[in-house]
Design an enzyme around this catalytic site. Structure first.
Site, PDB file in Angstrom:
ATOM      1  N   LYS A  13       0.839  -1.220   0.000  1.00 35.83           N
ATOM      2  CA  LYS A  13       0.000   0.000   0.000  1.00 35.83           C
ATOM      3  C   LYS A  13       0.868   1.264   0.000  1.00 35.83           C
ATOM      4  CE  LYS A  13      -2.113  -1.123   3.851  1.00 35.83           C
ATOM      5  NZ  LYS A  13      -1.416  -2.397   4.135  1.00 35.83           N
ATOM      6  N   ARG A  88      -9.126   0.664   9.483  1.00 33.16           N
ATOM      7  CA  ARG A  88      -8.680  -0.702   9.756  1.00 33.16           C
ATOM      8  C   ARG A  88      -9.807  -1.531  10.369  1.00 33.16           C
ATOM      9  NH1 ARG A  88      -3.381   0.211   8.998  1.00 33.16           N
ATOM     10  NH2 ARG A  88      -1.961  -1.235   9.948  1.00 33.16           N
ATOM     11  N   ARG A 123      11.694  -5.743   4.367  1.00 31.71           N
ATOM     12  CA  ARG A 123      11.475  -4.295   4.222  1.00 31.71           C
ATOM     13  C   ARG A 123      12.511  -3.472   5.005  1.00 31.71           C
ATOM     14  NH1 ARG A 123       5.612  -2.270   5.175  1.00 31.71           N
ATOM     15  NH2 ARG A 123       5.761  -3.784   6.858  1.00 31.71           N
ATOM     16  N   ARG A 156      11.599  -2.275  10.644  1.00 33.45           N
ATOM     17  CA  ARG A 156      10.548  -2.024  11.625  1.00 33.45           C
ATOM     18  C   ARG A 156      10.481  -3.178  12.624  1.00 33.45           C
ATOM     19  NH1 ARG A 156       5.372  -0.344   8.077  1.00 33.45           N
ATOM     20  NH2 ARG A 156       4.387  -1.636   9.657  1.00 33.45           N
ATOM     21  N   ARG A 167       0.011  -9.475  12.927  1.00 28.34           N
ATOM     22  CA  ARG A 167      -0.656  -8.354  12.233  1.00 28.34           C
ATOM     23  C   ARG A 167      -1.565  -8.873  11.123  1.00 28.34           C
ATOM     24  NH1 ARG A 167       2.388  -4.061   9.755  1.00 28.34           N
ATOM     25  NH2 ARG A 167       4.217  -5.360   9.481  1.00 28.34           N
TER      26      ARG A 167
HETATM   27  P1  AP5 Z   1       4.810  -1.587   1.741  1.00 26.43           P
HETATM   28  O1  AP5 Z   1       4.475  -0.700   0.605  1.00 26.43           O
HETATM   29  O2  AP5 Z   1       5.592  -1.013   2.869  1.00 26.43           O
HETATM   30  O3  AP5 Z   1       3.516  -2.358   2.276  1.00 26.43           O
HETATM   31  P2  AP5 Z   1       2.272  -1.845   3.129  1.00 26.43           P
HETATM   32  O4  AP5 Z   1       1.058  -2.488   2.570  1.00 26.43           O
HETATM   33  O5  AP5 Z   1       2.281  -0.351   3.214  1.00 26.43           O
HETATM   34  O6  AP5 Z   1       2.629  -2.531   4.496  1.00 26.43           O
HETATM   35  P3  AP5 Z   1       2.565  -2.042   6.020  1.00 26.43           P
HETATM   36  O7  AP5 Z   1       3.118  -3.195   6.833  1.00 26.43           O
HETATM   37  O8  AP5 Z   1       3.202  -0.699   6.216  1.00 26.43           O
HETATM   38  O9  AP5 Z   1       1.085  -1.949   6.250  1.00 26.43           O
HETATM   39  P4  AP5 Z   1       0.400  -2.017   7.564  1.00 26.43           P
HETATM   40  O10 AP5 Z   1      -0.929  -1.599   7.098  1.00 26.43           O
HETATM   41  O11 AP5 Z   1       0.439  -3.240   8.336  1.00 26.43           O
HETATM   42  O12 AP5 Z   1       1.268  -1.059   8.521  1.00 26.43           O
HETATM   43  P5  AP5 Z   1       1.082   0.437   8.938  1.00 26.43           P
HETATM   44  O13 AP5 Z   1       2.366   1.114   8.804  1.00 26.43           O
HETATM   45  O14 AP5 Z   1      -0.117   1.018   8.281  1.00 26.43           O
HETATM   46  O15 AP5 Z   1       5.602  -2.841   1.118  1.00 26.43           O
HETATM   47  C1  AP5 Z   1       6.124  -3.867   1.938  1.00 26.43           C
HETATM   48  C2  AP5 Z   1       7.481  -4.337   1.382  1.00 26.43           C
HETATM   49  O16 AP5 Z   1       7.269  -4.981   0.132  1.00 26.43           O
HETATM   50  C3  AP5 Z   1       8.477  -3.200   1.104  1.00 26.43           C
HETATM   51  O17 AP5 Z   1       9.758  -3.650   1.409  1.00 26.43           O
HETATM   52  C4  AP5 Z   1       8.341  -2.941  -0.409  1.00 26.43           C
HETATM   53  O18 AP5 Z   1       9.540  -2.441  -0.983  1.00 26.43           O
HETATM   54  C5  AP5 Z   1       7.981  -4.322  -0.921  1.00 26.43           C
HETATM   55  N1  AP5 Z   1       7.075  -4.300  -2.059  1.00 26.43           N
HETATM   56  C6  AP5 Z   1       6.004  -3.482  -2.242  1.00 26.43           C
HETATM   57  N2  AP5 Z   1       5.362  -3.781  -3.385  1.00 26.43           N
HETATM   58  C7  AP5 Z   1       6.030  -4.851  -3.923  1.00 26.43           C
HETATM   59  C8  AP5 Z   1       5.849  -5.637  -5.099  1.00 26.43           C
HETATM   60  N3  AP5 Z   1       4.830  -5.422  -5.933  1.00 26.43           N
HETATM   61  N4  AP5 Z   1       6.727  -6.646  -5.336  1.00 26.43           N
HETATM   62  C9  AP5 Z   1       7.752  -6.905  -4.457  1.00 26.43           C
HETATM   63  N5  AP5 Z   1       7.974  -6.184  -3.343  1.00 26.43           N
HETATM   64  C10 AP5 Z   1       7.123  -5.167  -3.063  1.00 26.43           C
HETATM   65  O19 AP5 Z   1       0.681   0.281  10.483  1.00 26.43           O
HETATM   66  C11 AP5 Z   1       1.635  -0.119  11.459  1.00 26.43           C
HETATM   67  C12 AP5 Z   1       0.936  -0.238  12.807  1.00 26.43           C
HETATM   68  O20 AP5 Z   1       0.363   1.020  13.198  1.00 26.43           O
HETATM   69  C13 AP5 Z   1      -0.246  -1.218  12.843  1.00 26.43           C
HETATM   70  O21 AP5 Z   1       0.174  -2.552  13.067  1.00 26.43           O
HETATM   71  C14 AP5 Z   1      -1.056  -0.650  14.028  1.00 26.43           C
HETATM   72  O22 AP5 Z   1      -0.488  -0.995  15.247  1.00 26.43           O
HETATM   73  C15 AP5 Z   1      -0.900   0.843  13.853  1.00 26.43           C
HETATM   74  N6  AP5 Z   1      -1.960   1.415  13.000  1.00 26.43           N
HETATM   75  C16 AP5 Z   1      -1.800   2.013  11.792  1.00 26.43           C
HETATM   76  N7  AP5 Z   1      -2.988   2.410  11.309  1.00 26.43           N
HETATM   77  C17 AP5 Z   1      -3.915   2.071  12.230  1.00 26.43           C
HETATM   78  C18 AP5 Z   1      -5.332   2.190  12.280  1.00 26.43           C
HETATM   79  N8  AP5 Z   1      -6.025   2.768  11.265  1.00 26.43           N
HETATM   80  N9  AP5 Z   1      -5.969   1.717  13.372  1.00 26.43           N
HETATM   81  C19 AP5 Z   1      -5.299   1.160  14.393  1.00 26.43           C
HETATM   82  N10 AP5 Z   1      -3.960   1.000  14.394  1.00 26.43           N
HETATM   83  C20 AP5 Z   1      -3.264   1.450  13.323  1.00 26.43           C
END
Ligand code: AP5
Length: 240
Positions: A13, A88, A123, A156, A167
């Site tokens: 994402k 979420r 990552r 991370r 997660r």
């Molecule tokens: P990346 O683009 O970083 O993936 P992502 O979907 O953004 O993954 P996240 O883990 O950041 O999502 P998340 O929703 O769990 O975490 P968030 O930060 O929002 O890509 C991942 C990897 O793959 C990278 O290395 C990239 O280079 C690679 N890649 C990408 N596309 C690729 C492809 N096509 N082919 C190959 N490789 C590829 O949240 C973190 C924490 O914050 C949560 O666990 C929670 O505790 C809290 N939080 C955040 N939002 C909320 C909410 N709304 N409510 C409650 N808690 C929340």
């Protein structure tokens, strides 16, 4: 344009959000990045969020809803934004609708579990900017260093395999209710409700980007000329 990304942790994402920001000029509103910034600064929100984030849990709905509500009220979000990582939970989605925020497009990315864990375990992140790399799939030009600033990259804490699995489980707990909510709205009678599309994230990041742009460009065209409105509900297609 107002957009919202749904999809499991590690699906890409944030990676796709960077492409969208560049092409359509809308700011990325990433709750994960905002929370990590708050943790880094040691604010009261950051201290509270850290305890949930480190163990792969969710930060309480009321805190997140307030965070997003005030962020999207800022001037740079006036012409649109991309919500990445919010909502979420069904409660968060309903709060967004109740606040009168109707996004134009809901995109849900999907990918199998093995690939998801490969992506998160490799990552690397530039914490100050949120720029993301991957050890194998998208390595930085200089090992361990951000391409733009040259500053060190970090892994991370929540990308450790056991936390990443947790997660993913938590995501699955809420996923059906969330996508069901937006599918139902897209299929309903409200002409102002969001369009909904489901996109495979199996290809490399540029292939996924091209599939995403095809869907979004069709939407932008249909707004300019309603006779071009799209109505397919298949993967990669659009439900209105
Ligand atoms: P990346 O683009 O970083 O993936 P992502 O979907 O953004 O993954 P996240 O883990 O950041 O999502 P998340 O929703 O769990 O975490 P968030 O930060 O929002 O890509 C991942 C990897 O793959 C990278 O290395 C990239 O280079 C690679 N890649 C990408 N596309 C690729 C492809 N096509 N082919 C190959 N490789 C590829 O949240 C973190 C924490 O914050 C949560 O666990 C929670 O505790 C809290 N939080 C955040 N939002 C909320 C909410 N709304 N409510 C409650 N808690 C929340």
């Amino acid at each position: 344009m107002k957009l919202l990304f749904l999809g499991p942790p590690g699906v890409g994402k944030g990676t796709q959000a960077a492409f969208v920001t560049e092409r359509y000029g809308v700011p990325q509103v990433s709750t994960g990045d905002m929370l990590r910034a708050a943790v880094g600064k040691g604010t009261p929100l950051g201290r509270l969020a850290k305890s949930h984030m480190d163990c792969g849990g969710l930060v309480p709905d009321d805190l997140i809803i307030d965070l997003v509500r005030s962020r999207i009220a800022e001037p740079d979000c006036g012409a649109g934004f991309l919500l990445d990582g919010f909502p979420r939970t069904l409660t968060q989605a309903q709060a967004l609708t109740a606040a009168g925020v109707e996004v134009d497009f809901v995109i849900e990315f999907w990918l199998g579990e093995v690939a998801l864990l490969q992506r998160s375990s490799g990552r690397l992140v530039h914490l100050p900017s949120g720029r993301t790399y991957h050890m194998v799939f998208n390595p930085p030009r200089v090992s361990g260093r951000d391409d733009v600033t040259g500053e060190p990259l970090a892994q991370r804490a929540d990308d450790r395999i056991d936390t990443a699995r947790k997660r993913l489980e938590l995501y699955r707990l809420h996923a059906n209710a969330l996508s069901g909510y937006y599918r139902a709205r897209a299929g309903g009678a409200d002409a102002h409700a969001s369009c909904y599309a489901r996109i495979s994230a199996t290809g490399d990041r540029h292939q996924v980007r091209d599939a995403l742009f095809a869907v979004l460009d069709a939407r932008v065209l249909s707004v300019l000329d309603p006779r071009l409105a799209v109505a397919s509900t298949d993967d990669g297609g659009v439900q209105r």
